[in-house]
Scaffold this motif. Sequence first.
Motif, PDB file in Angstrom:
ATOM      1  N   PRO A 300      50.542 -25.106   5.314  1.00  0.00           N
ATOM      2  CA  PRO A 300      49.605 -24.159   4.692  1.00  0.00           C
ATOM      3  C   PRO A 300      48.472 -23.717   5.622  1.00  0.00           C
ATOM      4  CG  PRO A 300      49.290 -26.375   3.815  1.00  0.00           C
ATOM      5  CD  PRO A 300      50.548 -26.410   4.616  1.00  0.00           C
ATOM      6  N   THR A 301      48.073 -24.578   6.564  1.00  0.00           N
ATOM      7  CA  THR A 301      46.985 -24.181   7.462  1.00  0.00           C
ATOM      8  C   THR A 301      47.427 -23.112   8.447  1.00  0.00           C
ATOM      9  OG1 THR A 301      47.538 -26.020   8.959  1.00  0.00           O
ATOM     10  CG2 THR A 301      45.828 -26.411   7.286  1.00  0.00           C
ATOM     11  N   LYS A 302      48.716 -23.077   8.770  1.00  0.00           N
ATOM     12  CA  LYS A 302      49.240 -22.031   9.643  1.00  0.00           C
ATOM     13  C   LYS A 302      49.444 -20.722   8.890  1.00  0.00           C
ATOM     14  CE  LYS A 302      51.903 -24.853  12.935  1.00  0.00           C
ATOM     15  NZ  LYS A 302      53.259 -25.048  13.513  1.00  0.00           N
ATOM     16  N   VAL A 303      49.613 -20.838   7.590  1.00  0.00           N
ATOM     17  CA  VAL A 303      49.985 -19.681   6.773  1.00  0.00           C
ATOM     18  C   VAL A 303      48.769 -19.013   6.147  1.00  0.00           C
ATOM     19  CG1 VAL A 303      51.279 -18.961   4.729  1.00  0.00           C
ATOM     20  CG2 VAL A 303      52.270 -20.624   6.314  1.00  0.00           C
ATOM     21  N   GLY A 304      47.890 -19.827   5.556  1.00  0.00           N
ATOM     22  CA  GLY A 304      46.759 -19.287   4.814  1.00  0.00           C
ATOM     23  C   GLY A 304      46.997 -19.416   3.319  1.00  0.00           C
ATOM     24  N   TYR A 305      45.964 -19.717   2.593  1.00  0.00           N
ATOM     25  CA  TYR A 305      46.074 -19.992   1.153  1.00  0.00           C
ATOM     26  C   TYR A 305      46.649 -18.809   0.371  1.00  0.00           C
ATOM     27  CZ  TYR A 305      44.481 -20.850  -3.644  1.00  0.00           C
ATOM     28  OH  TYR A 305      44.408 -21.002  -5.013  1.00  0.00           O
ATOM     29  N   ALA A 334      50.223 -29.463  -4.878  1.00  0.00           N
ATOM     30  CA  ALA A 334      49.633 -30.473  -4.005  1.00  0.00           C
ATOM     31  C   ALA A 334      48.903 -29.866  -2.800  1.00  0.00           C
ATOM     32  CB  ALA A 334      50.725 -31.428  -3.513  1.00  0.00           C
ATOM     33  N   ILE A 335      49.097 -28.588  -2.554  1.00  0.00           N
ATOM     34  CA  ILE A 335      48.433 -27.944  -1.419  1.00  0.00           C
ATOM     35  C   ILE A 335      46.955 -27.772  -1.737  1.00  0.00           C
ATOM     36  CG2 ILE A 335      48.278 -25.813  -0.054  1.00  0.00           C
ATOM     37  CD1 ILE A 335      51.299 -25.464  -0.524  1.00  0.00           C
ATOM     38  N   PRO A 336      46.080 -28.302  -0.908  1.00  0.00           N
ATOM     39  CA  PRO A 336      44.644 -28.183  -1.196  1.00  0.00           C
ATOM     40  C   PRO A 336      44.141 -26.754  -0.994  1.00  0.00           C
ATOM     41  CG  PRO A 336      44.994 -29.234   0.936  1.00  0.00           C
ATOM     42  CD  PRO A 336      46.342 -29.091   0.314  1.00  0.00           C
ATOM     43  N   VAL A 337      43.150 -26.388  -1.779  1.00  0.00           N
ATOM     44  CA  VAL A 337      42.528 -25.072  -1.640  1.00  0.00           C
ATOM     45  C   VAL A 337      41.436 -25.182  -0.569  1.00  0.00           C
ATOM     46  CG1 VAL A 337      41.249 -23.228  -2.788  1.00  0.00           C
ATOM     47  CG2 VAL A 337      42.969 -24.548  -4.059  1.00  0.00           C
ATOM     48  N   PRO A 338      41.507 -24.422   0.508  1.00  0.00           N
ATOM     49  CA  PRO A 338      40.481 -24.491   1.558  1.00  0.00           C
ATOM     50  C   PRO A 338      39.102 -24.136   0.994  1.00  0.00           C
ATOM     51  CG  PRO A 338      42.387 -23.232   2.298  1.00  0.00           C
ATOM     52  CD  PRO A 338      42.556 -23.445   0.833  1.00  0.00           C
ATOM     53  N   GLY A 342      37.437 -21.146  -1.983  1.00  0.00           N
ATOM     54  CA  GLY A 342      37.113 -21.783  -3.254  1.00  0.00           C
ATOM     55  C   GLY A 342      37.053 -20.814  -4.419  1.00  0.00           C
ATOM     56  N   ASN A 343      36.594 -19.585  -4.174  1.00  0.00           N
ATOM     57  CA  ASN A 343      36.508 -18.601  -5.258  1.00  0.00           C
ATOM     58  C   ASN A 343      37.879 -18.078  -5.685  1.00  0.00           C
ATOM     59  OD1 ASN A 343      36.737 -17.272  -2.723  1.00  0.00           O
ATOM     60  ND2 ASN A 343      36.054 -15.363  -3.659  1.00  0.00           N
ATOM     61  N   LEU A 344      38.913 -18.452  -4.926  1.00  0.00           N
ATOM     62  CA  LEU A 344      40.273 -18.015  -5.264  1.00  0.00           C
ATOM     63  C   LEU A 344      41.136 -19.163  -5.779  1.00  0.00           C
ATOM     64  CD1 LEU A 344      40.975 -15.742  -2.135  1.00  0.00           C
ATOM     65  CD2 LEU A 344      40.270 -15.003  -4.415  1.00  0.00           C
ATOM     66  N   ALA A 345      40.501 -20.251  -6.137  1.00  0.00           N
ATOM     67  CA  ALA A 345      41.253 -21.421  -6.612  1.00  0.00           C
ATOM     68  C   ALA A 345      42.120 -21.070  -7.826  1.00  0.00           C
ATOM     69  CB  ALA A 345      40.286 -22.553  -6.954  1.00  0.00           C
ATOM     70  N   TYR A 346      41.655 -20.123  -8.636  1.00  0.00           N
ATOM     71  CA  TYR A 346      42.396 -19.730  -9.848  1.00  0.00           C
ATOM     72  C   TYR A 346      43.778 -19.163  -9.534  1.00  0.00           C
ATOM     73  CZ  TYR A 346      41.722 -14.798  -8.803  1.00  0.00           C
ATOM     74  OH  TYR A 346      41.770 -13.567  -8.212  1.00  0.00           O
ATOM     75  N   MET A 372      43.681 -20.563 -18.532  1.00  0.00           N
ATOM     76  CA  MET A 372      42.930 -19.697 -17.627  1.00  0.00           C
ATOM     77  C   MET A 372      41.844 -18.924 -18.372  1.00  0.00           C
ATOM     78  SD  MET A 372      45.803 -18.202 -14.992  1.00  0.00           S
ATOM     79  CE  MET A 372      44.536 -17.468 -13.940  1.00  0.00           C
ATOM     80  N   LEU A 373      42.137 -18.530 -19.607  1.00  0.00           N
ATOM     81  CA  LEU A 373      41.134 -17.816 -20.406  1.00  0.00           C
ATOM     82  C   LEU A 373      39.951 -18.720 -20.742  1.00  0.00           C
ATOM     83  CD1 LEU A 373      43.460 -15.827 -22.850  1.00  0.00           C
ATOM     84  CD2 LEU A 373      41.995 -14.866 -21.065  1.00  0.00           C
ATOM     85  N   ALA A 374      40.218 -20.022 -20.870  1.00  0.00           N
ATOM     86  CA  ALA A 374      39.150 -20.961 -21.199  1.00  0.00           C
ATOM     87  C   ALA A 374      38.338 -21.374 -19.969  1.00  0.00           C
ATOM     88  CB  ALA A 374      39.741 -22.208 -21.858  1.00  0.00           C
ATOM     89  N   SER A 375      38.859 -21.070 -18.797  1.00  0.00           N
ATOM     90  CA  SER A 375      38.200 -21.495 -17.563  1.00  0.00           C
ATOM     91  C   SER A 375      37.110 -20.512 -17.146  1.00  0.00           C
ATOM     92  CB  SER A 375      39.235 -21.617 -16.436  1.00  0.00           C
ATOM     93  OG  SER A 375      38.600 -21.857 -15.198  1.00  0.00           O
ATOM     94  N   THR A 376      36.007 -21.041 -16.641  1.00  0.00           N
ATOM     95  CA  THR A 376      34.898 -20.188 -16.163  1.00  0.00           C
ATOM     96  C   THR A 376      35.163 -19.652 -14.767  1.00  0.00           C
ATOM     97  OG1 THR A 376      33.744 -22.136 -15.309  1.00  0.00           O
ATOM     98  CG2 THR A 376      33.208 -21.423 -17.557  1.00  0.00           C
ATOM     99  N   THR A 377      36.198 -20.167 -14.097  1.00  0.00           N
ATOM    100  CA  THR A 377      36.483 -19.718 -12.718  1.00  0.00           C
ATOM    101  C   THR A 377      37.454 -18.539 -12.675  1.00  0.00           C
ATOM    102  OG1 THR A 377      38.318 -21.289 -12.466  1.00  0.00           O
ATOM    103  CG2 THR A 377      36.104 -22.048 -11.844  1.00  0.00           C
ATOM    104  N   THR A 378      38.055 -18.197 -13.809  1.00  0.00           N
ATOM    105  CA  THR A 378      38.991 -17.075 -13.841  1.00  0.00           C
ATOM    106  C   THR A 378      38.220 -15.761 -13.909  1.00  0.00           C
ATOM    107  OG1 THR A 378      40.570 -18.439 -15.067  1.00  0.00           O
ATOM    108  CG2 THR A 378      40.982 -16.068 -15.015  1.00  0.00           C
ATOM    109  N   PRO A 379      38.447 -14.835 -12.982  1.00  0.00           N
ATOM    110  CA  PRO A 379      37.736 -13.545 -13.007  1.00  0.00           C
ATOM    111  C   PRO A 379      38.005 -12.774 -14.298  1.00  0.00           C
ATOM    112  CG  PRO A 379      38.823 -13.882 -10.893  1.00  0.00           C
ATOM    113  CD  PRO A 379      39.325 -14.954 -11.806  1.00  0.00           C
ATOM    114  N   GLU A 380      37.055 -11.953 -14.698  1.00  0.00           N
ATOM    115  CA  GLU A 380      37.165 -11.224 -15.959  1.00  0.00           C
ATOM    116  C   GLU A 380      38.326 -10.232 -15.961  1.00  0.00           C
ATOM    117  OE1 GLU A 380      35.766 -11.616 -18.931  1.00  0.00           O
ATOM    118  OE2 GLU A 380      34.892 -13.421 -18.056  1.00  0.00           O
ATOM    119  N   ASP A 381      38.579  -9.586 -14.815  1.00  0.00           N
ATOM    120  CA  ASP A 381      39.688  -8.622 -14.793  1.00  0.00           C
ATOM    121  C   ASP A 381      41.028  -9.327 -14.968  1.00  0.00           C
ATOM    122  OD1 ASP A 381      39.372  -9.842 -12.310  1.00  0.00           O
ATOM    123  OD2 ASP A 381      40.215  -8.137 -11.207  1.00  0.00           O
TER     124      ASP A 381
END
Length: 396
Positions: A300-305, A334-338, A342-346, A372-381
């Motif tokens: 994943p580090t060679k590819v990008g999240y 299992a792939i960690p989010v860099p 972090g703002n794209l973890a959703y 996802m609807l219940a999560s505060t990290t999911t963007p409104e769009d």
Amino acid sequence: MKKTLFTLCLVVLALGVNAAEIKFLENPVWTDVLAQAKKENKMIFLDAFATWCGPCKQMDAETYSNQAVADYFNANFINVKYDMEKGEGAMLSDRYYVSAYPNLIFMNSDGVMLHKGIGFLAANDFLKLAKAAKNPETQYYTLKKNAQKLSDAQFLQFAKQAAELQDEDFGYISKDFLASKPDLLGNSDLIDLVMNYAFALPKEKDLSYFSSSKNKIVKEGKYSEDDFEERLVSLTIQFALSEEVQVTQEMDFDAIKTVLDKYIPQRSFFVFNYFKTQYYLENKEMEPALAAFDEILNNPTKVGYQQVCNAMMGFGPTLFEAGKLDAYLEKFNAIPVPAKDGNLAYLKDFVKAIIFIKTKQTDKFKEMANAMLASTTTPEDVKKDLRQALQNMGTN
């Protein structure tokens, strides 16, 4: 008595208005159509349709019954309809490159295609198409025949038509046109052509020139750096697949990797393995496809999240069909989010939701969507799209 006659006249008039229609010959013998066209000195209009095609039925109901359309077509064309999946339809489908429905094809009495439209057209647009087909100066065939003589602006317009009509010859035509230019990025029309329509560049020197021209292209004001990078990837892949690179019958992956490493070094690893995944899938070779996809997930580090997410979204339905989706979702989870993403973890949950909806796992999609609807990290769009999807499924 007079009132009765008046009523009858209204009925007759109403029937006359509703009777407007193009007079089609349906699934006739093709040689007879050509003979009739020669005898009447008329062009041929071919409605290439399929019985299951919704836009084809819409053309029948709305466009072909228009009075102005019916009058113009009945006066100017021999009008024929062929089901592309029956009789001579299959032959005509191959001859005129029918890959979408309806295909609206105009040809001369020798059966040479002069002009074409694809998809549903309302009456006014359909008439415009027909009049362009009748005019030698605007016929697609004329533009194609004289393509190398067109100005840069004219060729750009021709390129737009070629893309709409999915003309398989355009790749070769555009390469020849660009090869004749002393500077293939010499003006805004040529830049638009290369950025939007050119299937491939003529030679490696042209790819090298393009790869070093980011500032010049971005300075035009129409394209971002991301637009340039995406186009560079596409043109690099096409060059890697060209006869200049592929000199044997077998796919030379080493040669492809060399080209990718040279022109898109930062994205080479992902593009190379994603290409291999797609290539082996198209050839129905699941094991090497999985091996190439594993390279993406295992590095994943060679590819990008975001690229990992895009790859999983694209390959997920195939993994489901192969009975391997659950195992690969575990690896994906299992792939960690860099930290920088972090703002794209959703996106992880969003990818899974898309895979579930594509594979018709409705209950799993609903569960993921509601989380996802219940999560505060999911963007409104994104939440808006999820609500719409749930509503379409008949849920609240």
